[in-house]
Motif scaffolding. Structure first.
Motif: not given
Length: 90
Positions: A1-6, A41-45, A74-82
């Protein structure tokens, strides 16, 4: 698994002002998710609950026109944070 990019970015949400007043905050949430899907370009947000609270903070009629956020890709999703509390305001 690769590390998540911010990534930190500011998204323009001015388009929500075209929606009827009692649907604007809901439209802002949908618009934010749509823009992140198209940009990364990710389907899961996923939106963090604190970010959702910032969108709804001034009520349904007056969501922010733009918002600063931190995005974790992340690999299969994007997580939006404050952004961090010490960060400059948008």
């Amino acid at each position: 698994m690769s590390e998540a990019k911010e990534v930190q970015l500011v998204l323009n949400l001015r388009e929500v002002k075209r929606a009827p007043p009692r649907k604007r905050a809901k439209k802002a949430v949908l618009l934010l998710a749509q823009r992140l899907r198209r940009l990364f370009k990710k389907e899961r947000v996923k939106l963090d609950p604190k970010l959702n609270e910032r969108l709804w903070a001034r009520g349904i009629r007056r969501p922010p026109s733009r918002i600063r956020l931190k995005v974790r890709i992340e690999e299969d999703q994007v997580v939006a944070l404050p952004p961090e509390e010490g960060a400059a305001k948008a």
